[in-house]
Motif scaffolding. Structure first.
Motif, PDB file in Angstrom:
ATOM      1  N   UNK A  83       0.947  -1.284   0.026  1.00 31.01           N
ATOM      2  CA  UNK A  83      -0.002  -0.046  -0.029  1.00 31.01           C
ATOM      3  C   UNK A  83       0.905   1.354  -0.186  1.00 31.01           C
ATOM      4  N   UNK A  84       1.767   1.154   0.959  1.00 23.06           N
ATOM      5  CA  UNK A  84       3.002   2.313   0.878  1.00 23.06           C
ATOM      6  C   UNK A  84       3.583   2.571  -0.612  1.00 23.06           C
ATOM      7  N   UNK A  85       3.882   1.518  -1.151  1.00 23.58           N
ATOM      8  CA  UNK A  85       4.705   1.839  -2.186  1.00 23.58           C
ATOM      9  C   UNK A  85       3.919   2.109  -3.373  1.00 23.58           C
ATOM     10  N   UNK A  86       2.561   1.733  -3.563  1.00 22.34           N
ATOM     11  CA  UNK A  86       1.724   2.053  -4.569  1.00 22.34           C
ATOM     12  C   UNK A  86       0.672   3.055  -4.267  1.00 22.34           C
ATOM     13  N   UNK A  87       1.132   3.958  -3.071  1.00 18.24           N
ATOM     14  CA  UNK A  87       0.033   4.950  -2.700  1.00 18.24           C
ATOM     15  C   UNK A  87      -0.260   5.889  -3.706  1.00 18.24           C
ATOM     16  N   UNK A  88       0.484   6.246  -4.657  1.00 12.60           N
ATOM     17  CA  UNK A  88       0.147   7.357  -5.506  1.00 12.60           C
ATOM     18  C   UNK A  88      -1.133   6.738  -6.380  1.00 12.60           C
ATOM     19  N   UNK A  89      -1.251   5.466  -6.624  1.00  9.36           N
ATOM     20  CA  UNK A  89      -2.247   5.217  -7.220  1.00  9.36           C
ATOM     21  C   UNK A  89      -3.778   5.116  -6.496  1.00  9.36           C
ATOM     22  N   UNK A  90      -3.659   5.468  -5.304  1.00  6.05           N
ATOM     23  CA  UNK A  90      -4.897   5.500  -4.621  1.00  6.05           C
ATOM     24  C   UNK A  90      -5.708   4.278  -4.731  1.00  6.05           C
ATOM     25  N   UNK A  91      -5.534   3.129  -4.382  1.00 11.13           N
ATOM     26  CA  UNK A  91      -6.405   2.051  -4.624  1.00 11.13           C
ATOM     27  C   UNK A  91      -7.351   2.104  -3.573  1.00 11.13           C
ATOM     28  N   UNK A  92      -8.704   1.828  -4.004  1.00 15.34           N
ATOM     29  CA  UNK A  92     -10.240   1.543  -3.148  1.00 15.34           C
ATOM     30  C   UNK A  92     -10.406   0.148  -3.286  1.00 15.34           C
ATOM     31  N   UNK A  93     -10.932  -0.286  -2.186  1.00 11.46           N
ATOM     32  CA  UNK A  93     -11.601  -1.734  -2.155  1.00 11.46           C
ATOM     33  C   UNK A  93     -13.071  -1.700  -1.781  1.00 11.46           C
ATOM     34  N   UNK A  94     -13.717  -2.381  -2.023  1.00 13.31           N
ATOM     35  CA  UNK A  94     -15.225  -2.928  -1.114  1.00 13.31           C
ATOM     36  C   UNK A  94     -15.268  -4.378  -1.805  1.00 13.31           C
ATOM     37  N   UNK A  95     -15.583  -5.120  -0.497  1.00 12.69           N
ATOM     38  CA  UNK A  95     -15.534  -6.691  -0.424  1.00 12.69           C
ATOM     39  C   UNK A  95     -16.942  -6.990   0.085  1.00 12.69           C
ATOM     40  N   UNK A  96     -17.364  -7.807  -0.943  1.00 12.79           N
ATOM     41  CA  UNK A  96     -18.930  -8.612  -0.498  1.00 12.79           C
ATOM     42  C   UNK A  96     -18.516  -9.970   0.124  1.00 12.79           C
ATOM     43  N   UNK A  97     -18.765  -9.783   1.503  1.00 11.61           N
ATOM     44  CA  UNK A  97     -18.543 -10.829   2.089  1.00 11.61           C
ATOM     45  C   UNK A  97     -19.849 -11.863   2.375  1.00 11.61           C
ATOM     46  N   UNK A  98     -19.728 -13.261   1.803  1.00 10.76           N
ATOM     47  CA  UNK A  98     -20.894 -14.056   1.781  1.00 10.76           C
ATOM     48  C   UNK A  98     -20.273 -15.057   2.873  1.00 10.76           C
ATOM     49  N   UNK A  99     -21.289 -15.518   3.567  1.00 12.34           N
ATOM     50  CA  UNK A  99     -21.188 -16.716   4.630  1.00 12.34           C
ATOM     51  C   UNK A  99     -22.594 -17.433   4.585  1.00 12.34           C
ATOM     52  N   UNK A 100     -22.548 -18.754   5.434  1.00 12.49           N
ATOM     53  CA  UNK A 100     -23.603 -19.545   5.806  1.00 12.49           C
ATOM     54  C   UNK A 100     -23.784 -19.882   7.257  1.00 12.49           C
ATOM     55  N   UNK A 101     -25.090 -19.559   7.610  1.00 16.62           N
ATOM     56  CA  UNK A 101     -25.466 -19.989   9.171  1.00 16.62           C
ATOM     57  C   UNK A 101     -25.382 -21.280   9.227  1.00 16.62           C
ATOM     58  N   UNK A 102     -24.883 -21.875  10.272  1.00 15.85           N
ATOM     59  CA  UNK A 102     -25.079 -23.530  10.601  1.00 15.85           C
ATOM     60  C   UNK A 102     -25.653 -23.495  11.787  1.00 15.85           C
ATOM     61  N   UNK A 103     -26.454 -24.695  11.996  1.00 18.19           N
ATOM     62  CA  UNK A 103     -26.876 -25.054  13.155  1.00 18.19           C
ATOM     63  C   UNK A 103     -27.080 -26.607  13.362  1.00 18.19           C
TER      64      UNK A 103
END
Length: 335
Positions: free
Chosen positions: A96-116
């Motif tokens: 991140x520090x090395x390529x800070x000038x590129x200003x990378x942005x992220x959004x993550x879609x976290x899927x999961x499954x409930x178990x019982x």
């Protein structure tokens, strides 16, 4: 008055690490200090030299205890203050520090499954529920088990100041998703790990557990991923289409490296079916959920925006995934 700080870290369990946490009482007005733990009990040290260090890197309000209490995400260090081998955050910071000038942005879609009780939440004790179809973004008590947990988790993330963007029921009964972003690295990883911890902790209160397994039920059932949306400053600006296509082409040059680091069990999920591209192939295309990289229609229409890497598993490490995307796309652009 003292407050409670819940120290959270990633352990050394293989093949997929687990989250661990413990509580420290901190004096009023003081920031959570460096602390430690027994690494021999978390697969991170031998009993003969068991001490590991917890270095706070991100903190937020504790929405479960309330008041002045905090959740504290930590890096794991050796006692000489060098990064532990299980510490994937440090390499993410360096990229991140090395390529800070590129200003990378992220959004993550976290899927999961409930178990019982060893089965997805809401499934019959024997056999299977009705086929997939009505569950995705569905409504109705007979087919949407887990909504109360989802609502509690969403409010907890909001109260904590986590950048949660939304939630929805997913394709398989008992499967849900929340989205975190838009954030730079390593903050995207910090907040996703804390949001995961909140999910696991809240599910405890309902006698349920949430799994990030990429293919929790074999057969004709959707797996669970963590689709990762990514952009650079050049992609987001007018005329960004050239940078977007260049980024997709760059990702096509390091397919095996990415797939190998996108979560254990990826072969069981990236089969070419159930809205996935086969793990041995690489494709990109507009609005194509069967491609490795989907270019959203908004991006294609405006010729600027972001791309979605659909390959990461639900059990991926966001520090690793964000680092690889930055290194591959920004590194290629930097020459």
């Amino acid at each position: 008055m003292s407050y409670q700080a819940e120290y959270i870290w990633i352990d050394g369990t293989e093949p997929s690490p687990l989250l661990r946490s413990k509580t420290k009482i901190v004096a009023d007005g003081k920031e959570p200090p460096i602390w430690g733990f027994d690494g021999s009990s978390t697969n991170q040290a031998e009993g003969s030299d068991s001490d590991c260090v917890l270095q706070p890197v991100f903190s937020c309000q504790d929405p479960l205890r309330g008041g002045d209490n905090k959740l504290v995400m930590c890096e794991v260090l050796h006692t000489d203050m060098t990064p532990h081998p299980t510490n994937t955050r440090r390499a993410c910071v360096e990229a991140s520090d090395k390529y800070a000038s590129f200003e990378p942005w992220f959004g993550i879609e976290q899927e999961y499954t409930f178990f019982e009780g060893g089965r997805p939440l809401g499934w019959p004790e024997t056999g299977f529920p009705a086929p997939q179809g009505p569950y995705y973004c569905g409504v109705g008590g007979d087919k949407m088990p887990g909504r109360e947990i989802v609502e509690r988790h969403t409010q907890a993330c909001l109260d904590a100041g986590i950048a949660i963007e939304g939630t929805n029921a997913e394709v398989m009964m008992g499967q849900w998703e929340f989205q975190i972003g838009i954030l730079p690295p390593p903050l995207i990883g910090d907040q996703l790990w804390v949001a995961r911890w909140l999910l696991f902790r809240i599910a405890e209160d309902f006698g349920v557990y949430a799994t990030l397994e990429p293919k929790p039920i074999l057969g004709d059932w959707n797996g669970a991923g963590a689709h990762t949306n990514f952009s650079t400053k050049a992609m987001r600006e007018d005329g960004g289409w050239e940078a977007i296509i260049a980024g997709c082409e760059a990702l096509g040059k390091r397919v095996d490296e990415h797939v190998a680091n996108y979560g254990i069990g990826i072969e069981s999920r990236l089969t070419g079916a159930h809205e996935t591209a086969h793990y041995t192939k690489f494709t990109y295309g507009t609005s194509d959920r069967g491609a490795s990289i989907r270019i959203p229609w908004q991006t294609a229409k405006e010729k600027k925006g972001w791309i979605e890497d659909r390959r990461p598993n639900a059990n991926m490490d966001p520090y690793v995934v964000s680092r690889l995307l930055v290194e591959t796309v920004c590194g290629d652009a930097a020459g």
